[in-house]
Design a protein around this motif. Structure first.
Motif, PDB file in Angstrom:
ATOM      1  N   ARG A 164      -7.306   1.263   3.050  1.00  0.00           N
ATOM      2  CA  ARG A 164      -6.107   1.100   2.222  1.00  0.00           C
ATOM      3  C   ARG A 164      -5.432   2.436   1.959  1.00  0.00           C
TER       4      ARG A 164
ATOM      5  N   ASP B 218      -0.171   1.813  -5.480  1.00  0.00           N
ATOM      6  CA  ASP B 218       0.423   3.093  -5.114  1.00  0.00           C
ATOM      7  C   ASP B 218      -0.674   4.143  -4.916  1.00  0.00           C
TER       8      ASP B 218
ATOM      9  N   ALA C 285      -1.746   3.726   3.182  1.00  0.00           N
ATOM     10  CA  ALA C 285      -0.768   4.018   2.135  1.00  0.00           C
ATOM     11  C   ALA C 285      -0.070   5.362   2.344  1.00  0.00           C
TER      12      ALA C 285
ATOM     13  N   LEU D  89       0.843  -1.194   0.000  1.00  0.00           N
ATOM     14  CA  LEU D  89       0.000   0.000   0.000  1.00  0.00           C
ATOM     15  C   LEU D  89       0.878   1.244   0.000  1.00  0.00           C
ATOM     16  N   GLY D  90       0.830   1.986  -1.107  1.00  0.00           N
ATOM     17  CA  GLY D  90       1.609   3.214  -1.230  1.00  0.00           C
ATOM     18  C   GLY D  90       3.014   2.968  -1.709  1.00  0.00           C
TER      19      GLY D  90
END
Length: 342
Positions: free
Chosen positions: A301, A281, A305, A217-218
């Motif tokens: 989410r 992302d 992130a 996440l991210g």
């Protein structure tokens, strides 16, 4: 010759000790405790309170459940009630959703410690109502004082701040503001990171065991703190029955803190197969937010992130300071059936 003085390593433990010396504070000793709810966390807290070495015959433990749950003939509800009775837990019939602030305050006023394990799946405003009831229970007309542990078993909401994608977190910040804005009611917040079990909920999307896929996440370098409900229960029982001066503050707990890349490596090792990596992302999560603006999971989410308030090191934790062994992700995975998801 100049001799450099040794540097003092300030850990969570000695910072806490220094704070106690400079600002000695009394705290309510738990003898008559009420736990709101007996779901995954509530049951873990009740079991930990009942089994804590400092729990004695002078400590009473009560759980607040809806009357319909107590009267239910459903096998799972009957098993729950029997399990609680085996722990010598008493029962208080109350519906925290339907009851008013004053009605809840009257109930809370019969106890010296109230621990909310109701979760964030309740209607918006419920957590605020419970906090207001805890404050009203200490209106000065009752002999005993009520200490309150709100449902804050999660992220560092102060670090996340107002206006995050997960709007449920804004109410958590409002609860903190209520508690910090008064002095009559003692409180404690136990920040635990994400429930470790939640990481493997298919709808959350981070670990898809069936598809042997792990998602970052991210960024793959973003970290997340995870703690099992059982360990959260143990930490909660510890601060309630052995507070050692902890009062009106946030206490941090962590079973494990790791990056999504490290999580992927652990999954590869445990299941002896390479998990497919997929990065969600910020751009991808923004797209998910546009397409599913009301999805609770997508909001989670996107908040994780951002990388704020969702991870902390062991050096600042209660469990490190008190030598409490906790379950890490590797041990959690080892306890799983290797064929799960196939």
């Amino acid at each position: 010759m100049i001799v450099e003085a040794p540097r003092l390593q300030l850990t969570f433990a000695n910072l806490q000790a220094l704070n106690r010396q400079l600002n000695p504070r009394k705290h309510t000793m738990a003898s008559n405790m009420l736990v709101l709810g007996a779901g995954e966390l509530g049951l873990a807290v009740l079991e930990a309170l009942a089994k804590h070495p400092k729990r004695s015959s002078s400590h009473s433990i009560t759980v607040a459940l809806r009357q319909a749950t107590l009267d239910s003939a459903a096998p799972d509800k009957k098993r729950l009630v029997q399990q609680l009775r085996a722990l010598a837990v008493g029962f208080e019939a109350v519906d925290v959703v339907q009851a008013s602030v004053s009605e809840l305050a009257a109930v809370f006023g019969r106890y010296d410690t109230v621990i909310s394990c109701t979760g964030m799946g309740l209607p918006a405003g419920t957590q605020t109502k419970l906090a207001r009831a805890a404050l009203e229970a200490n209106d000065g007309t009752k002999a005993n004082k009520v200490r309150f542990l709100p449902w804050q078993f999660g992220m560092d909401y102060d670090a996340i701040g107002l206006g995050s994608s997960q709007d449920l977190f804004d109410e958590q910040l409002g609860v903190r503001a209520l508690l910090r804005g008064q002095t009559a009611t003692e409180w404690l917040i136990v920040s635990t990171g994400l429930f470790m079990s939640f990481l493997f909920v298919p709808a959350f999307g981070v670990v898809d065991l069936a598809a042997r896929t792990v998602r970052g996440l991210g960024s793959w370098h973003n970290r997340i703190t995870l703690t099992t409900p059982e360990d959260i229960g143990r930490a909660t029982a510890e601060v309630v029955l052995d507070p050692r001066g902890l009062v009106n503050e946030c206490v941090y707990v962590a079973g494990d803190t790791l990056s999504y890349a490290q999580l992927g490596d652990l999954l590869d090792d445990r299941f002896a197969t390479p998990f497919r990596r997929e990065l969600w992302d910020l751009d991808e999560l923004a797209r998910q937010m546009r397409e599913q603006p009301d999805s609770v999971m997508v909001k989670y989410r996107d908040t994780f992130a951002q990388g704020r308030g969702v991870a902390w090191g062991q050096e600042k934790t209660l469990n490190r300071a008190r030598g409490m062994e906790m379950t890490g992700v590797r041990a959690y995975l080892e306890a799983m059936d290797a064929s799960v998801g196939e």
